[in-house]
Motif scaffolding. Structure first.
Motif, PDB file in Angstrom:
ATOM      1  N   ASN A  41    -128.634  34.550  33.427  1.00 23.70           N
ATOM      2  CA  ASN A  41    -128.506  33.121  34.260  1.00 23.70           C
ATOM      3  C   ASN A  41    -129.766  33.345  35.271  1.00 23.70           C
ATOM      4  O   ASN A  41    -130.128  32.240  35.612  1.00 23.70           O
ATOM      5  N   TYR A  42    -130.165  34.536  35.634  1.00 24.98           N
ATOM      6  CA  TYR A  42    -131.323  34.637  36.751  1.00 24.98           C
ATOM      7  C   TYR A  42    -132.621  34.307  35.975  1.00 24.98           C
ATOM      8  O   TYR A  42    -133.436  34.303  36.630  1.00 24.98           O
ATOM      9  N   LEU A  43    -132.591  34.454  34.565  1.00 24.26           N
ATOM     10  CA  LEU A  43    -134.030  34.251  33.937  1.00 24.26           C
ATOM     11  C   LEU A  43    -134.099  32.861  33.664  1.00 24.26           C
ATOM     12  O   LEU A  43    -133.778  32.043  33.152  1.00 24.26           O
ATOM     13  N   SER A  44    -135.100  32.245  34.737  1.00 26.02           N
ATOM     14  CA  SER A  44    -135.538  30.959  35.086  1.00 26.02           C
ATOM     15  C   SER A  44    -136.105  30.187  33.875  1.00 26.02           C
ATOM     16  O   SER A  44    -136.737  30.685  33.146  1.00 26.02           O
ATOM     17  N   ASN A  45    -135.550  28.945  33.605  1.00 29.89           N
ATOM     18  CA  ASN A  45    -136.217  28.268  32.732  1.00 29.89           C
ATOM     19  C   ASN A  45    -137.738  28.119  32.772  1.00 29.89           C
ATOM     20  O   ASN A  45    -138.080  27.846  34.109  1.00 29.89           O
ATOM     21  N   GLY A  46    -138.800  28.201  31.964  1.00 27.27           N
ATOM     22  CA  GLY A  46    -140.084  28.037  32.195  1.00 27.27           C
ATOM     23  C   GLY A  46    -140.989  29.029  31.797  1.00 27.27           C
ATOM     24  O   GLY A  46    -142.121  28.896  31.731  1.00 27.27           O
ATOM     25  N   PHE A  47    -140.493  30.254  31.278  1.00 23.72           N
ATOM     26  CA  PHE A  47    -141.264  31.365  30.680  1.00 23.72           C
ATOM     27  C   PHE A  47    -141.857  30.769  29.372  1.00 23.72           C
ATOM     28  O   PHE A  47    -141.314  29.935  28.659  1.00 23.72           O
ATOM     29  N   ASN A  48    -143.128  31.327  29.294  1.00 23.40           N
ATOM     30  CA  ASN A  48    -143.759  31.148  27.860  1.00 23.40           C
ATOM     31  C   ASN A  48    -142.965  31.623  26.700  1.00 23.40           C
ATOM     32  O   ASN A  48    -142.771  30.926  25.695  1.00 23.40           O
ATOM     33  N   ALA A  49    -142.505  32.802  26.950  1.00 26.42           N
ATOM     34  CA  ALA A  49    -141.585  33.343  26.004  1.00 26.42           C
ATOM     35  C   ALA A  49    -140.788  34.751  26.721  1.00 26.42           C
ATOM     36  O   ALA A  49    -141.343  35.308  27.579  1.00 26.42           O
ATOM     37  N   ILE A  50    -139.563  34.941  26.176  1.00 26.11           N
ATOM     38  CA  ILE A  50    -138.831  36.101  26.634  1.00 26.11           C
ATOM     39  C   ILE A  50    -138.650  37.025  25.436  1.00 26.11           C
ATOM     40  O   ILE A  50    -138.179  36.546  24.432  1.00 26.11           O
ATOM     41  N   THR A  51    -138.896  38.241  25.862  1.00 24.07           N
ATOM     42  CA  THR A  51    -138.777  39.077  24.704  1.00 24.07           C
ATOM     43  C   THR A  51    -137.843  40.388  25.190  1.00 24.07           C
ATOM     44  O   THR A  51    -137.951  41.008  26.409  1.00 24.07           O
ATOM     45  N   LEU A  52    -136.771  40.888  24.543  1.00 27.22           N
ATOM     46  CA  LEU A  52    -135.910  41.447  24.974  1.00 27.22           C
ATOM     47  C   LEU A  52    -135.816  42.748  23.941  1.00 27.22           C
ATOM     48  O   LEU A  52    -135.562  42.525  22.768  1.00 27.22           O
ATOM     49  N   GLY A  53    -135.979  43.840  24.468  1.00 26.37           N
ATOM     50  CA  GLY A  53    -135.944  45.266  23.433  1.00 26.37           C
ATOM     51  C   GLY A  53    -137.248  45.634  23.443  1.00 26.37           C
ATOM     52  O   GLY A  53    -138.338  44.987  23.731  1.00 26.37           O
ATOM     53  N   SER A  54    -137.380  46.670  22.821  1.00 31.05           N
ATOM     54  CA  SER A  54    -138.860  47.441  22.567  1.00 31.05           C
ATOM     55  C   SER A  54    -139.152  47.537  20.981  1.00 31.05           C
ATOM     56  O   SER A  54    -138.444  47.702  20.031  1.00 31.05           O
TER      57      SER A  54
END
Length: 300
Positions: A123-136
């Protein structure tokens, strides 16, 4: 350097890269980062942090207690343990990934993994990022998704990735109208999806529940149905399977596809290992069967 500890209520500015054993900033004041920060040990930011350029934070463990504002810059957090204590915001790309390839990744409070993002941290990951990537992209360990809450919706386009580790979602994955990508050389299992355009790549893709998207659905790899499944791609989203499609066991599973005007393409054999139950396809586009079909019934 060895351990860096900064105690000031003013502004601490790092204009370029930092290489040290560890980095700690105190509560009060602000920290501005203009380059990558690499530590063999932990990074602890107790004050508000902002970025003056694209930044990679590479640490054995990373803790924030105040805001982390990336602005228009890309932020990559590479660590084997993270504790986010406040909002992470930006309009660039956000990547959170394990530092060590065999570090497991847990997304959600009820998930199990060394690098863990709780419901509160998500929930701390605010709306507005172009993209979110989780993992390697080089990860070899498992990625699990399991929330303590009844559901969670990512507000930005989301990619969950691994090179060869299994990706297992016990809870439905939701991204609203934003795109969702799951990619690994290992197995993928999803409990359900509600997203924009969907792309799943895996050595074996198991669908346990319905998939609803407002865009295309692309399945790259063999697909297995562990239950009766409905795929709904909205008004015009294409639905495509690159490989075989089977029931997960000898229990024949039904498949319903609603694609509006989108094309539906089955490249590989259907039911060649475990046959399907009733197949129903509703589209005004073109449905293509590229190989054999074994099912209880077929309706187009």
């Amino acid at each position: 350097l060895g351990a860096i500890a900064i105690d000031t209520t003013g502004t601490t500015t790092f204009g370029s890269t930092v290489n040290a054993a560890s980095l700690t900033t105190n509560t009060g004041g602000t920290t501005a980062l203009g380059g990558n920060v690499t530590t063999t040990g932990a990074q602890t930011y107790n004050d508000a942090v902002s970025l003056a350029g694209h930044v990679v934070l590479n640490a054995s463990a990373l803790t924030t207690t105040n805001t982390l504002a990336a602005g228009s810059h890309n932020l990559t957090i590479t660590t084997d343990a993270v504790a986010l204590g406040n909002t992470v915001s930006g309009t660039g790309n956000l990547v959170i990934q394990p530092r060590t390839d065999n570090t497991t990744l847990a997304i959600g409070t009820s998930a199990t993994g060394a690098l863990s993002l709780s419901d509160a941290e998500l929930n701390y990951l605010s709306n507005g990022f172009n993209a979110i990537t989780l993992g390697s992209a080089t990860g070899t360990a498992a990625v699990t998704i399991n929330y303590a809450a009844a559901s969670f919706t990512f507000a930005d386009p989301l990619t969950i990735r691994s090179a060869s580790g299994a990706i297992t979602a016990t809870d439905a994955l939701r991204t609203g109208t934003n795109s969702l990508t799951l990619t690994t050389g290992g197995a993928v299992s999803v409990a359900g999806v509600n997203s924009g355009a969907l792309s799943i790549t895996g050595a074996l893709i198991t669908l346990n529940n319905d998939i609803t998207t407002s865009g295309s659905q692309t399945y790259t790899g063999p697909v297995s149905l562990a239950g009766n499944v409905t795929l709904d791609s909205g008004a015009s989203g294409v639905v495509s399977f690159s490989s075989t499609l089977n029931s997960a066991t000898t229990t024949a599973r039904d498949l319903n596809i609603s694609a509006g005007s989108g094309n539906v393409t089955f490249t590989g054999a259907i039911g060649n290992t475990n046959s399907l139950g009733a197949i129903a396809i509703d589209t005004t586009g073109t449905t293509t069967f590229g190989s054999t079909v074994n099912a209880a019934s077929l309706t187009t």
